[in-house]
Design a protein around this motif. Structure first.
Motif, PDB file in Angstrom:
ATOM      1  N   THR A 170       0.854  -1.180   0.000  1.00  0.00           N
ATOM      2  CA  THR A 170       0.000   0.000   0.000  1.00  0.00           C
ATOM      3  C   THR A 170       0.894   1.235   0.000  1.00  0.00           C
ATOM      4  N   ASP A 171       0.310   2.389  -0.292  1.00  0.00           N
ATOM      5  CA  ASP A 171       1.154   3.587  -0.429  1.00  0.00           C
ATOM      6  C   ASP A 171       1.716   4.093   0.887  1.00  0.00           C
ATOM      7  N   GLU A 172       0.873   4.113   1.902  1.00  0.00           N
ATOM      8  CA  GLU A 172       1.334   4.507   3.236  1.00  0.00           C
ATOM      9  C   GLU A 172       0.306   4.048   4.252  1.00  0.00           C
ATOM     10  N   VAL A 173       0.711   3.944   5.502  1.00  0.00           N
ATOM     11  CA  VAL A 173      -0.237   3.639   6.571  1.00  0.00           C
ATOM     12  C   VAL A 173      -0.139   4.784   7.580  1.00  0.00           C
ATOM     13  N   PRO A 174      -1.060   5.758   7.496  1.00  0.00           N
ATOM     14  CA  PRO A 174      -0.952   6.920   8.380  1.00  0.00           C
ATOM     15  C   PRO A 174      -1.194   6.539   9.846  1.00  0.00           C
ATOM     16  N   VAL A 175      -0.773   7.425  10.714  1.00  0.00           N
ATOM     17  CA  VAL A 175      -1.018   7.248  12.155  1.00  0.00           C
ATOM     18  C   VAL A 175      -2.520   7.076  12.354  1.00  0.00           C
ATOM     19  N   GLY A 176      -2.906   6.157  13.248  1.00  0.00           N
ATOM     20  CA  GLY A 176      -4.337   5.912  13.484  1.00  0.00           C
ATOM     21  C   GLY A 176      -4.829   4.656  12.782  1.00  0.00           C
ATOM     22  N   TYR A 177      -3.996   4.092  11.894  1.00  0.00           N
ATOM     23  CA  TYR A 177      -4.400   2.886  11.172  1.00  0.00           C
ATOM     24  C   TYR A 177      -3.521   1.684  11.533  1.00  0.00           C
ATOM     25  N   PHE A 178      -2.784   1.801  12.602  1.00  0.00           N
ATOM     26  CA  PHE A 178      -1.988   0.649  13.048  1.00  0.00           C
ATOM     27  C   PHE A 178      -1.879   0.680  14.561  1.00  0.00           C
ATOM     28  N   LYS A 179      -1.655  -0.501  15.130  1.00  0.00           N
ATOM     29  CA  LYS A 179      -1.368  -0.562  16.564  1.00  0.00           C
ATOM     30  C   LYS A 179      -0.236  -1.551  16.826  1.00  0.00           C
ATOM     31  N   LYS A 180       0.504  -1.258  17.890  1.00  0.00           N
ATOM     32  CA  LYS A 180       1.659  -2.101  18.227  1.00  0.00           C
ATOM     33  C   LYS A 180       1.157  -3.378  18.900  1.00  0.00           C
ATOM     34  N   LEU A 181       1.682  -4.527  18.508  1.00  0.00           N
ATOM     35  CA  LEU A 181       1.277  -5.783  19.158  1.00  0.00           C
ATOM     36  C   LEU A 181       2.106  -6.041  20.397  1.00  0.00           C
TER      37      LEU A 181
END
Ligand code: HQG
Length: 181
Positions: A170-181
């Protein structure tokens, strides 16, 4: 052929087919294909020894299926990972509910500030399973795995692509669309 030699060839092919075809004096077409005969000839002209059978073995046994032939095996390209400008013809696709991004702990603060960016590659690379994400992260030191909220991204118009070898892009994953496991 021994695994070690195959790895050496695979590394050199990655360099040529993803980043610097000019170092052996070849050009890739707009979709990233190199002519197989020319590739073998020019690699040998640089003092390395490669024949078609060996090239086939490298393509078939490569641990990440990094390279692919066209139907009649007259052309070869890298399946992903390019830094040069080529168009692999990816078609946008719905990703699985969960995807992972493996990174190094040293990058996490910066990622939480500016999101996951593609850096020198064409896309951000995402993995379908944790094990792969961990080994991708280990390439950058202590691994950290981020879970990607793919459904949320899809709803909000982000596009995803799957490469021939099963890497999600994907082009980018902005803040707010990922979480640390
Ligand atoms: C990080 C391998 C700071 C990103 C693997 C990654 C993969 C940031 C590094 C494929 C950042 C780039 C790709 C930000 C992202 N601040 N760091 N805002 N955003 N990063 O090697 O994903 O062996 O270009 O997290 O298996 O590690 O080449 O990408 O850690 O599929 O076939 O910047 O390469 O495959 O590193 O790996 P890379 P990657 P191959």
């Amino acid at each position: 052929m021994e695994g070690k030699d195959q790895k050496k060839i695979s590394k050199f092919l990655s360099l040529v087919l993803r980043h610097q075809p000019q170092i052996i004096g070849i050009k890739l077409d707009a979709q990233g294909w190199a002519n197989v005969e020319e590739l073998i000839h020019k690699i040998n002209a640089k003092g390395r020894s490669l024949d078609f059978v060996t090239l086939e073995q490298v393509v078939e046994t490569n641990d990440k299926k990094r390279f692919g032939f066209n139907n009649d095996k007259t052309k070869i390209r890298a399946n992903q990972g390019h830094s040069i400008d080529i168009n692999l013809g990816y078609v946008s696709k719905t990703p699985p509910e969960v995807l992972y991004h493996g990174t190094g702990s040293k990058y996490v603060n910066s990622i939480y500030k500016s999101g996951i960016q593609k850096q020198s590659r064409h896309h951000v690379h995402l993995s379908k399973d944790l094990k792969t994400a961990i080994s991708v992260g280990q390439r950058h030191g202590k691994p950290v795995v981020l879970e990607i909220l793919t459904e949320k991204m899809m709803h909000e118009g982000f596009e995803f692509f799957e490469s021939e070898n099963g890497v999600w892009l994907t082009d980018e994953v902005p803040v707010g669309y990922f979480k640390k496991l």
